[in-house]
Every structure is written in C-alpha cells, then in structure tokens.
Write a protein that holds these residues in place. Structure first.
Motif, short mmCIF file in Angstrom:
data_model
loop_
_atom_site.label_atom_id
_atom_site.label_comp_id
_atom_site.label_asym_id
_atom_site.label_seq_id
_atom_site.Cartn_x
_atom_site.Cartn_y
_atom_site.Cartn_z
N THR A 1 -3.91 9.13 10.28
CA THR A 1 -3.86 8.51 8.86
C THR A 1 -3.39 6.91 9.05
O THR A 1 -2.49 6.72 10.11
N LEU A 2 -3.77 5.98 8.15
CA LEU A 2 -2.97 4.57 8.39
C LEU A 2 -3.30 4.09 6.92
O LEU A 2 -4.30 3.92 6.43
N THR A 3 -2.16 4.04 6.01
CA THR A 3 -2.31 3.71 4.55
C THR A 3 -1.44 2.61 4.31
O THR A 3 -0.26 2.70 4.85
N GLY A 4 -1.66 1.83 3.10
CA GLY A 4 -0.56 1.14 2.68
C GLY A 4 0.10 1.75 1.45
O GLY A 4 -0.44 2.89 1.11
N ASP A 5 1.37 1.56 1.61
CA ASP A 5 2.47 2.25 0.52
C ASP A 5 3.22 1.20 0.25
O ASP A 5 3.24 0.18 0.34
N ARG A 6 4.48 1.90 -0.52
CA ARG A 6 5.50 1.08 -1.22
C ARG A 6 6.68 1.91 -0.78
O ARG A 6 6.88 3.08 -1.11
#
Length: 226
Positions: free
Chosen positions: A160-165
C-alpha cells in the motif's frame, strides 16, 4: 545524476529524507509609535476663597496588610512510557519511543537512526528528519517517486501507499515486502511534514511477525514529536 547503489536492507538509505537546502527567513521589525498631545496652556485665573472642611483623625495603628501570595509554580511533565519502550531523540528534532533494550546506531544517511533487536537483527526501526528540498512537490508525490525507484529492484513488492494525516500534518503511509538474503521481510513506513521538515518512522521484521511490526510503527507514531 547517477544513483548510489543501495542494499535491499536499506530502503530508507535508498530514499534520503531530503537534501540540504538554504532557506531564506524574512524578519519583520515593527516600530512602536507614540501620540504627542499639544495645545495652548490657558492663562491662570485668580483663585476664589475656599473654606476647607475640618479633618478629624483617630488614634491607633491599622493592621499590616498581608503579603501577596506567591504565584503558583508551573511544571511540565512528560508522560511515562510503558516499560517495554524507551525514549530516543533522532535527527531533525524528532523525539519518539522505541522498543526497550534495542541497540541504537547511526543510519547509513546522517538524517536517520537505526534501532535493532539484539535477539534478531531483522527486527528494526528507523527514524529521523531532514529539511524538505522542494516544497512545490507534495509529500505524496515525493514518496511515490521513491517507491517507484525502489520497485525497480528485485525482491521488492509494494503493498500500500496512501496519503494520510498524522496529528493534522500531511502524511504518507507505505507498506511493502522485500526479500533479503532469501528471507521475506515486511516493512511499514510513515512520513509526515511540518515546519519545512520531513519526518520518517519505519518498522520492519520477518513477514510472519507482521502484527508486531505494525504495532511498533504505531508506537513510533503515537509517541513522536513533532
């Protein structure tokens, strides 16, 4: 520019957090002004006769006033860590917690530290921070480009590779598997950016120990500052 070859055991070394850059700081100095009041002084006039009232006094001494109470002291405390964790300071001003008893060494790049389990060197965490070199490129774009470069090497598989906060900062989470010396390992990485610094925390271990590896990354993020 030619890329430096990197060992499969060193994905963070393959992806330097950032290169040095010169930042310009503008200091705005404020000047305090004042308002002068002017005008003519009126001419003195004759004073009218005034009858002063009679002032009476009483004898005795007034009780002394109590001294002001001292201000209450202010203290700052650091939350106690669980016994299985120890606090560590890493490059870039990063502070977090790593497994207790793990050996800490400098990373292959100056912006990271590596902590390794003495019982199994395949269990490790990495952490650090470095200035962002190009703020016009988003954190997600930078890490995605790094992942694409990494995937050109054999034995590496993105999961997985995702944007987050993270604490309301822009962040990216990247999980992958890699084969090193014939053994499959799984790694979880989190990046976030604040104050012009890119921070990273990384945890890896044997693929069959994924729940423990993931919990180590969670602890790194939970206790990280900033």
């Amino acid at each position: 520019m030619a890329r430096r070859p990197v060992s499969p055991r060193n994905p963070i070394g393959a992806v330097p957090l950032a290169l040095c850059c010169a930042a310009a700081y503008v200091v705005v100095a404020g000047a305090a002004g004042y308002l002068a009041l002017g005008g003519r002084t009126p001419a003195p006039t004759a004073a009218a006769a005034v009858t002063l009232p009679v002032i009476t006094t009483t004898t005795g001494t007034a009780p002394p006033s109590a001294p002001p109470a001292p201000p209450a002291p202010t203290t700052t405390t650091t939350a106690a860590l669980p016994p299985d964790l120890q606090r560590v300071e890493a490059p870039g001003g990063l502070t977090t917690a790593i497994p207790a008893g793990w050996a800490v060494t400098a990373g292959t790049v100056a912006t990271t530290l590596v902590a390794t389990d003495p019982a199994n060197p395949r269990r490790e965490v990495r952490l650090g921070g470095a200035p962002v070199t190009d703020a016009t490129v988003s954190l997600l774009e930078r890490i995605t480009a790094a992942a694409v470069d990494r995937e050109r090497q054999p034995g590496h598989t993105r999961l997985t590779l995702t944007g987050d906060r993270i604490r309301d900062f822009p962040a990216v989470r990247w999980d992958f598997e890699q084969v090193a010396d014939g053994v499959t390992e799984r790694a979880a990485v989190a990046y976030w950016e604040t104050g012009g610094i890119e921070y990273v925390v990384y945890a890896s271990g044997p693929v069959e120990e994924w729940p423990q590896t993931r919990s180590r990354l969670t602890a790194l993020i939970t206790h990280a500052r900033p």
